[in-house]
Design a protein around this motif. Structure first.
Motif, PDB file in Angstrom:
ATOM      1  N   ILE A 147       0.731  -1.011  -0.083  1.00  8.88           N
ATOM      2  CA  ILE A 147       0.035   0.105  -0.028  1.00  8.88           C
ATOM      3  C   ILE A 147       0.716   1.255   0.038  1.00  8.88           C
ATOM      4  O   ILE A 147       0.827   2.113  -0.838  1.00  8.88           O
ATOM      5  N   HIS A 148       2.031   1.181   0.731  1.00 11.59           N
ATOM      6  CA  HIS A 148       2.867   2.427   0.864  1.00 11.59           C
ATOM      7  C   HIS A 148       3.448   2.697  -0.577  1.00 11.59           C
ATOM      8  O   HIS A 148       3.322   4.051  -0.934  1.00 11.59           O
ATOM      9  N   PHE A 149       3.482   1.598  -1.272  1.00  9.00           N
ATOM     10  CA  PHE A 149       4.281   1.785  -2.728  1.00  9.00           C
ATOM     11  C   PHE A 149       3.152   2.284  -3.692  1.00  9.00           C
ATOM     12  O   PHE A 149       3.445   3.091  -4.509  1.00  9.00           O
ATOM     13  N   TYR A 150       2.098   1.821  -3.532  1.00  9.10           N
ATOM     14  CA  TYR A 150       0.878   2.219  -4.342  1.00  9.10           C
ATOM     15  C   TYR A 150       0.509   3.871  -4.231  1.00  9.10           C
ATOM     16  O   TYR A 150       0.451   4.609  -4.807  1.00  9.10           O
ATOM     17  N   LEU A 151       0.682   4.060  -2.804  1.00 13.34           N
ATOM     18  CA  LEU A 151       0.375   5.539  -2.771  1.00 13.34           C
ATOM     19  C   LEU A 151       1.613   6.412  -3.230  1.00 13.34           C
ATOM     20  O   LEU A 151       1.388   7.553  -3.582  1.00 13.34           O
ATOM     21  N   LEU A 152       2.980   5.969  -3.121  1.00 16.22           N
ATOM     22  CA  LEU A 152       3.952   6.753  -3.632  1.00 16.22           C
ATOM     23  C   LEU A 152       4.116   6.617  -4.939  1.00 16.22           C
ATOM     24  O   LEU A 152       4.836   7.285  -5.723  1.00 16.22           O
ATOM     25  N   PHE A 153       3.565   5.446  -5.955  1.00 15.90           N
ATOM     26  CA  PHE A 153       4.029   5.345  -7.221  1.00 15.90           C
ATOM     27  C   PHE A 153       3.534   6.536  -8.053  1.00 15.90           C
ATOM     28  O   PHE A 153       4.616   6.897  -8.792  1.00 15.90           O
ATOM     29  N   PRO A 154       2.443   7.262  -8.006  1.00 16.68           N
ATOM     30  CA  PRO A 154       2.348   8.268  -9.013  1.00 16.68           C
ATOM     31  C   PRO A 154       3.301   9.319  -8.906  1.00 16.68           C
ATOM     32  O   PRO A 154       3.764  10.048  -9.674  1.00 16.68           O
ATOM     33  N   PHE A 155       3.958   9.549  -7.715  1.00 15.16           N
ATOM     34  CA  PHE A 155       5.084  10.744  -7.321  1.00 15.16           C
ATOM     35  C   PHE A 155       6.218  10.336  -7.841  1.00 15.16           C
ATOM     36  O   PHE A 155       7.010  10.743  -8.172  1.00 15.16           O
ATOM     37  N   ILE A 156       6.380   8.770  -7.728  1.00 11.47           N
ATOM     38  CA  ILE A 156       7.829   8.171  -8.196  1.00 11.47           C
ATOM     39  C   ILE A 156       7.626   8.473  -9.922  1.00 11.47           C
ATOM     40  O   ILE A 156       8.710   8.842 -10.376  1.00 11.47           O
ATOM     41  N   VAL A 157       6.573   8.481 -10.449  1.00 14.74           N
ATOM     42  CA  VAL A 157       6.482   8.497 -11.800  1.00 14.74           C
ATOM     43  C   VAL A 157       6.690  10.206 -12.220  1.00 14.74           C
ATOM     44  O   VAL A 157       7.592  10.201 -13.115  1.00 14.74           O
ATOM     45  N   ILE A 158       6.628  10.880 -11.452  1.00 15.04           N
ATOM     46  CA  ILE A 158       6.649  12.222 -11.686  1.00 15.04           C
ATOM     47  C   ILE A 158       8.085  12.583 -11.672  1.00 15.04           C
ATOM     48  O   ILE A 158       8.522  13.122 -12.446  1.00 15.04           O
ATOM     49  N   LEU A 159       8.582  12.010 -10.571  1.00 11.08           N
ATOM     50  CA  LEU A 159      10.102  12.273 -10.439  1.00 11.08           C
ATOM     51  C   LEU A 159      10.922  11.428 -11.445  1.00 11.08           C
ATOM     52  O   LEU A 159      11.775  12.264 -11.905  1.00 11.08           O
ATOM     53  N   LEU A 160      10.642  10.344 -12.036  1.00 11.60           N
ATOM     54  CA  LEU A 160      11.192   9.667 -13.244  1.00 11.60           C
ATOM     55  C   LEU A 160      11.187  10.633 -14.355  1.00 11.60           C
ATOM     56  O   LEU A 160      11.995  10.939 -15.010  1.00 11.60           O
ATOM     57  N   GLU A 161       9.870  11.227 -14.598  1.00 10.69           N
ATOM     58  CA  GLU A 161       9.765  11.834 -15.879  1.00 10.69           C
ATOM     59  C   GLU A 161      10.451  13.116 -15.616  1.00 10.69           C
ATOM     60  O   GLU A 161      11.004  13.649 -16.670  1.00 10.69           O
ATOM     61  N   LYS A 162      10.564  13.970 -14.443  1.00 11.89           N
ATOM     62  CA  LYS A 162      11.442  14.980 -14.398  1.00 11.89           C
ATOM     63  C   LYS A 162      13.021  14.906 -14.440  1.00 11.89           C
ATOM     64  O   LYS A 162      13.731  15.370 -15.297  1.00 11.89           O
ATOM     65  N   ILE A 163      13.370  13.700 -13.955  1.00  8.41           N
ATOM     66  CA  ILE A 163      14.846  13.200 -14.215  1.00  8.41           C
ATOM     67  C   ILE A 163      15.191  12.752 -15.623  1.00  8.41           C
ATOM     68  O   ILE A 163      16.022  13.245 -15.979  1.00  8.41           O
ATOM     69  N   ASN A 164      14.375  12.188 -16.210  1.00 10.55           N
ATOM     70  CA  ASN A 164      14.223  12.007 -17.723  1.00 10.55           C
ATOM     71  C   ASN A 164      14.353  13.101 -18.396  1.00 10.55           C
ATOM     72  O   ASN A 164      15.140  13.336 -19.502  1.00 10.55           O
ATOM     73  N   ASN A 165      13.677  14.188 -18.233  1.00  2.00           N
ATOM     74  CA  ASN A 165      13.568  15.268 -18.992  1.00  2.00           C
ATOM     75  C   ASN A 165      14.945  16.065 -18.951  1.00  2.00           C
ATOM     76  O   ASN A 165      15.557  16.732 -19.688  1.00  2.00           O
ATOM     77  N   ILE A 166      15.441  16.160 -17.671  1.00  2.00           N
ATOM     78  CA  ILE A 166      16.940  16.773 -17.366  1.00  2.00           C
ATOM     79  C   ILE A 166      17.880  16.004 -17.959  1.00  2.00           C
ATOM     80  O   ILE A 166      18.724  16.316 -18.770  1.00  2.00           O
ATOM     81  N   LEU A 167      17.775  14.570 -18.070  1.00  2.00           N
ATOM     82  CA  LEU A 167      18.700  13.958 -18.519  1.00  2.00           C
ATOM     83  C   LEU A 167      18.987  14.251 -20.253  1.00  2.00           C
ATOM     84  O   LEU A 167      19.736  14.135 -20.812  1.00  2.00           O
ATOM     85  N   LEU A 168      17.473  14.361 -20.948  1.00  2.00           N
ATOM     86  CA  LEU A 168      17.597  14.673 -22.392  1.00  2.00           C
ATOM     87  C   LEU A 168      17.864  15.925 -22.543  1.00  2.00           C
ATOM     88  O   LEU A 168      18.422  16.168 -23.645  1.00  2.00           O
ATOM     89  N   PHE A 169      17.724  16.851 -21.734  1.00  2.00           N
ATOM     90  CA  PHE A 169      18.042  18.052 -21.873  1.00  2.00           C
ATOM     91  C   PHE A 169      19.622  18.123 -22.071  1.00  2.00           C
ATOM     92  O   PHE A 169      20.270  18.935 -22.800  1.00  2.00           O
TER      93      PHE A 169
END
Length: 169
Positions: A147-169
């Motif tokens: 349950i803790h993982f499910y609660l955090l999952f959308p925020f992990i997705v946001i973080l990974l998308e931001k990291i991916n955008n930074i790496l692509l930049f």
């Protein structure tokens, strides 16, 4: 009709076998049988890795379900994601808590419990306290962590998308 992912079923089978084998191996006294330097019981020493497989599989399946959600806003996507997880897990978990509560209350199962244990389990915070971590039923720790993982999952997705955008930049 949903297509079956046989590799997912195989990983589930492997994880269940590892966890079950570990508990059986532990219950029968940690046997050791060596032949030519190979311990044939040795695989069960690492059977707890079945839990790790379940966590990895859960993450993979969360990503698959997240990517299947068709929504143009992130907040709607989160609502759909949480609703699907809550409806799948919480009712069954609460029913099992009630069953265990009565098994313990009637003396059929001997487990430590009190009102605090029940409240902590209902709120999924039992894994934060070592006195309630394995109370009521020893296997409920997994649900708390999940349950803790499910609660955090959308925020992990946001973080990974931001990291991916930074790496692509």
């Amino acid at each position: 009709m949903q297509n079956r992912l046989f590799y997912v079923d195989f990983i589930k089978f492997l994880a269940i076998t590892l966890v079950t084998g570990y508990h059986v191996w532990r219950t029968i006294g940690f046997p050791k049988t060596e032949f030519l330097g190979v311990d044939f019981w040795g695989i069960w020493k690492n059977g707890y890795m079945g839990c790790d497989l379940f966590f990895l599989l859960s993450g993979y399946l969360c990503i698959r379900s997240w990517n299947k959600i068709e929504s143009n806003t992130f907040s709607k996507k989160i609502k759909i994601f949480y609703k699907s997880k809550i409806l799948r897990i919480i009712p069954v978990y609460y029913i099992s808590l009630i069953v265990w509560y009565f098994l313990i209350k009637e003396g059929i199962a001997v487990k430590p419990y009190n009102v605090k244990d029940l409240i902590y389990h209902l709120l999924f915070i039992h894994t934060f306290d070592k006195t309630t971590f394995f109370s009521i039923s020893g296997v409920f720790w997994y649900i708390g962590v999940q349950i803790h993982f499910y609660l955090l999952f959308p925020f992990i997705v946001i973080l990974l998308e931001k990291i991916n955008n930074i790496l692509l930049f």
